[in-house]
Design a protein around this motif. Structure first.
Motif, PDB file in Angstrom:
ATOM      1  N   VAL A 281       0.836  -1.201   0.000  1.00  0.00           N
ATOM      2  CA  VAL A 281       0.000   0.000   0.000  1.00  0.00           C
ATOM      3  C   VAL A 281       0.875   1.258   0.000  1.00  0.00           C
ATOM      4  CG1 VAL A 281      -1.592   1.362   1.404  1.00  0.00           C
ATOM      5  CG2 VAL A 281      -2.021  -1.070   1.041  1.00  0.00           C
ATOM      6  N   VAL A 282       1.892   1.274   0.849  1.00  0.00           N
ATOM      7  CA  VAL A 282       2.786   2.440   0.905  1.00  0.00           C
ATOM      8  C   VAL A 282       3.496   2.624  -0.432  1.00  0.00           C
ATOM      9  CG1 VAL A 282       4.861   3.385   1.995  1.00  0.00           C
ATOM     10  CG2 VAL A 282       3.104   2.285   3.394  1.00  0.00           C
ATOM     11  N   LYS A 283       3.909   1.534  -1.054  1.00  0.00           N
ATOM     12  CA  LYS A 283       4.555   1.631  -2.366  1.00  0.00           C
ATOM     13  C   LYS A 283       3.603   2.219  -3.402  1.00  0.00           C
ATOM     14  CE  LYS A 283       7.301  -0.927  -5.741  1.00  0.00           C
ATOM     15  NZ  LYS A 283       6.669  -0.281  -6.897  1.00  0.00           N
ATOM     16  N   GLY A 284       2.303   1.898  -3.276  1.00  0.00           N
ATOM     17  CA  GLY A 284       1.330   2.471  -4.194  1.00  0.00           C
ATOM     18  C   GLY A 284       1.303   3.989  -4.102  1.00  0.00           C
ATOM     19  N   PHE A 285       1.314   4.519  -2.872  1.00  0.00           N
ATOM     20  CA  PHE A 285       1.374   5.971  -2.690  1.00  0.00           C
ATOM     21  C   PHE A 285       2.694   6.523  -3.217  1.00  0.00           C
ATOM     22  CE2 PHE A 285      -2.036   5.199   0.390  1.00  0.00           C
ATOM     23  CZ  PHE A 285      -2.829   6.317   0.207  1.00  0.00           C
ATOM     24  N   ASP A 286       3.779   5.822  -2.919  1.00  0.00           N
ATOM     25  CA  ASP A 286       5.104   6.263  -3.354  1.00  0.00           C
ATOM     26  C   ASP A 286       5.155   6.388  -4.885  1.00  0.00           C
ATOM     27  OD1 ASP A 286       8.182   6.079  -1.936  1.00  0.00           O
ATOM     28  OD2 ASP A 286       8.073   5.896  -4.120  1.00  0.00           O
ATOM     29  N   ASP A 287       4.639   5.386  -5.581  1.00  0.00           N
ATOM     30  CA  ASP A 287       4.663   5.379  -7.047  1.00  0.00           C
ATOM     31  C   ASP A 287       3.798   6.487  -7.648  1.00  0.00           C
ATOM     32  OD1 ASP A 287       6.312   3.181  -6.951  1.00  0.00           O
ATOM     33  OD2 ASP A 287       4.712   1.724  -7.347  1.00  0.00           O
ATOM     34  N   ASP A 288       2.747   6.887  -6.929  1.00  0.00           N
ATOM     35  CA  ASP A 288       1.775   7.829  -7.482  1.00  0.00           C
ATOM     36  C   ASP A 288       2.113   9.298  -7.226  1.00  0.00           C
ATOM     37  OD1 ASP A 288       0.316   5.750  -8.489  1.00  0.00           O
ATOM     38  OD2 ASP A 288      -1.097   5.671  -6.822  1.00  0.00           O
ATOM     39  N   LEU A 289       3.115   9.551  -6.399  1.00  0.00           N
ATOM     40  CA  LEU A 289       3.477  10.935  -6.119  1.00  0.00           C
ATOM     41  C   LEU A 289       3.979  11.631  -7.382  1.00  0.00           C
ATOM     42  CD1 LEU A 289       5.332  10.633  -2.690  1.00  0.00           C
ATOM     43  CD2 LEU A 289       3.120  11.736  -3.100  1.00  0.00           C
ATOM     44  N   ARG A 290       3.620  12.888  -7.518  1.00  0.00           N
ATOM     45  CA  ARG A 290       4.082  13.692  -8.656  1.00  0.00           C
ATOM     46  C   ARG A 290       4.770  14.945  -8.114  1.00  0.00           C
ATOM     47  NH1 ARG A 290       3.439   9.521 -10.423  1.00  0.00           N
ATOM     48  NH2 ARG A 290       2.380   8.860 -12.350  1.00  0.00           N
ATOM     49  N   LEU A 291       5.938  14.715  -7.519  1.00  0.00           N
ATOM     50  CA  LEU A 291       6.760  15.780  -6.953  1.00  0.00           C
ATOM     51  C   LEU A 291       8.100  15.790  -7.681  1.00  0.00           C
ATOM     52  CD1 LEU A 291       6.093  15.081  -3.146  1.00  0.00           C
ATOM     53  CD2 LEU A 291       4.922  16.732  -4.619  1.00  0.00           C
ATOM     54  N   TYR A 292       8.599  16.976  -8.000  1.00  0.00           N
ATOM     55  CA  TYR A 292       9.794  17.081  -8.823  1.00  0.00           C
ATOM     56  C   TYR A 292      11.018  16.435  -8.188  1.00  0.00           C
ATOM     57  CZ  TYR A 292       7.577  20.104 -12.270  1.00  0.00           C
ATOM     58  OH  TYR A 292       6.768  20.581 -13.264  1.00  0.00           O
ATOM     59  N   ASP A 293      11.153  16.520  -6.872  1.00  0.00           N
ATOM     60  CA  ASP A 293      12.349  15.995  -6.211  1.00  0.00           C
ATOM     61  C   ASP A 293      12.089  14.699  -5.448  1.00  0.00           C
ATOM     62  OD1 ASP A 293      13.801  18.128  -7.181  1.00  0.00           O
ATOM     63  OD2 ASP A 293      13.501  19.362  -5.387  1.00  0.00           O
ATOM     64  N   HIS A 294      10.983  14.061  -5.734  1.00  0.00           N
ATOM     65  CA  HIS A 294      10.694  12.794  -5.055  1.00  0.00           C
ATOM     66  C   HIS A 294      11.610  11.698  -5.577  1.00  0.00           C
ATOM     67  CE1 HIS A 294       8.619   9.457  -3.246  1.00  0.00           C
ATOM     68  NE2 HIS A 294       8.388   8.915  -4.439  1.00  0.00           N
ATOM     69  N   ILE A 295      12.251  11.001  -4.680  1.00  0.00           N
ATOM     70  CA  ILE A 295      13.096   9.861  -5.040  1.00  0.00           C
ATOM     71  C   ILE A 295      12.280   8.594  -4.801  1.00  0.00           C
ATOM     72  CG2 ILE A 295      15.208   8.594  -4.514  1.00  0.00           C
ATOM     73  CD1 ILE A 295      16.412  11.213  -3.518  1.00  0.00           C
ATOM     74  N   PRO A 296      12.041   7.794  -5.847  1.00  0.00           N
ATOM     75  CA  PRO A 296      11.247   6.569  -5.664  1.00  0.00           C
ATOM     76  C   PRO A 296      11.770   5.724  -4.509  1.00  0.00           C
ATOM     77  CG  PRO A 296      11.658   6.954  -7.993  1.00  0.00           C
ATOM     78  CD  PRO A 296      12.476   7.970  -7.237  1.00  0.00           C
ATOM     79  N   GLY A 297      10.851   5.261  -3.688  1.00  0.00           N
ATOM     80  CA  GLY A 297      11.216   4.439  -2.542  1.00  0.00           C
ATOM     81  C   GLY A 297      11.318   5.207  -1.241  1.00  0.00           C
ATOM     82  N   THR A 298      11.178   6.545  -1.311  1.00  0.00           N
ATOM     83  CA  THR A 298      11.303   7.358  -0.098  1.00  0.00           C
ATOM     84  C   THR A 298      10.254   6.972   0.946  1.00  0.00           C
ATOM     85  OG1 THR A 298      12.249   9.230  -1.301  1.00  0.00           O
ATOM     86  CG2 THR A 298      11.216   9.698   0.830  1.00  0.00           C
ATOM     87  N   LEU A 299       8.997   6.856   0.523  1.00  0.00           N
ATOM     88  CA  LEU A 299       7.941   6.487   1.467  1.00  0.00           C
ATOM     89  C   LEU A 299       8.110   5.056   1.957  1.00  0.00           C
ATOM     90  CD1 LEU A 299       4.693   8.065  -0.048  1.00  0.00           C
ATOM     91  CD2 LEU A 299       6.272   9.020   1.634  1.00  0.00           C
TER      92      LEU A 299
END
Length: 352
Positions: A281-299
């Motif tokens: 579930v957390v990975k689902g939110f992580d994948d769906d973020l649309r932030l310029y500096d978001h690094i996949p896997g942060t959440l």
């Protein structure tokens, strides 16, 4: 149930599918329900968004998107949609007796209404894809339990509101007392081929209102052959009280989360335990973020912290992540950090 199936409920041939509207639709009115049901669920592309550092307005597409993001498949949502599709497929082509209804029960904040709406959205998508759009067809009706529930008149009003029927004795004066709309409602439901009724907020019913409410629902069902889905905390007990005169929890060997042989199918939603399901579930939110500096896997790296903050409740997790994402966009930080999350109050486990 794949993520793609959940997000893209409608066939691409449904011509009037729409993107997210600026004004959030009121689902208890037909126009609002249709708008919500036909939305194309998609995350904005960063390449098409305002460049990083550009001031954002109150209706910036990314800001609006992060108000709720895309639906994430929880264990309850996956199992519930699967079971509902099976039952609705059977009910659709059954001609004898009442259709088998369903119940959505579980703790508050576990996504019951999300499941209810997705069931309706999926069913409407199925009908419109199978039979084609028809302005005269109303496959799904969504109501919430009304504030006044003393008589059939009161129960007829949310149905009349959804269908757009005038329910006052004097059409030119909306302050006049309403009239019982049961006959017009059943007439429209029959002619519009309404086959699924979603009833949310069942937990609002007082004990002395249960039998009157279900007498009304069964009257409509007998005259329209619609399937009813009842949703609310304690809904299984309420339906059992209506059918058998006593609550399931007071019966011998009654166990929460297990359906008794003499009840209708129950779709259960609960807090998610820390483990593989939670990580997914957390990975689902992580994948769906649309932030310029978001690094996949942060959440995902903060998965245990997020569980402590939310107790495994999907609604609380959604509030926490969406609020943080919007804040990151407005402040220009464009990423979600532990210090940012620490500043957000969720109303649950804030003393963690």
């Amino acid at each position: 149930m794949s993520r793609e199936e959940l997000i893209r409920t409608f066939s691409p041939h449904v011509a009037d599918a729409v993107t997210r509207p600026f004004e959030i639709p009121l689902l208890t009115h037909r126009e609002g329900w249709d708008t919500g049901a036909r939305r194309l669920l998609a995350a904005p592309d960063l390449a098409d968004s305002a460049p990083k550092g550009t001031p954002v307005g109150p209706r910036d597409p990314r800001l609006m998107y992060h108000a709720e993001m895309l639906p994430v498949i929880t264990p309850a949502l996956r199992r519930g949609l699967h079971d509902a599709r099976r039952q609705l497929r059977k009910n659709r082509f059954s001609s004898v007796g009442r259709a088998t209804n369903m119940i959505i029960d579980g703790d508050r904040g576990c996504g019951k209404t999300t499941l209810l709406v997705q069931i309706g959205r999926g069913y409407q998508g199925l009908i419109e894809t199978d039979l084609g759009p028809d302005a005269n067809r109303i496959p799904v009706i969504y109501i919430t339990v009304p504030s006044e529930r003393e008589s059939t008149l009161h129960w007829s009003l949310p149905f009349a509101e959804f269908l757009g029927l005038n329910h006052t004795l004097n059409p030119t004066d909306r302050t006049r007392r309403p009239s019982d709309m049961t006959e017009p409602v059943t007439h429209v439901m029959h002619n519009a081929r309404a086959r699924l009724v979603l009833v949310d907020g069942l937990d609002r019913l007082a004990d002395n209102e249960i039998h009157g409410a279900f007498d009304y629902f069964e009257t409509l069902q007998d005259r329209t052959r619609a399937t009813f889905v009842y949703c609310g905390t304690g809904a299984a007990d309420i339906v059992h009280e209506a059918r058998y005169g006593r609550r399931r929890k007071n019966l011998p060997n009654a166990v929460k989360g297990t359906a008794r042989p003499d009840t209708q199918p129950v779709l259960w939603a609960g807090a998610i335990d820390y483990g593989d399901d939670w990580h997914s579930v957390v990975k689902g939110f992580d994948d769906d973020l649309r932030l310029y500096d978001h690094i996949p896997g942060t959440l995902v790296k903060m998965s245990r912290y997020l569980h402590k903050r939310t107790g495994g409740y999907i609604n609380t997790l959604n509030d926490l992540i969406c609020t943080a994402a919007q804040d990151a966009i407005e402040t220009g930080t464009e990423t979600i950090t532990r210090p940012l999350l620490d500043t957000i109050r969720t109303g649950r486990h804030d003393t963690w």
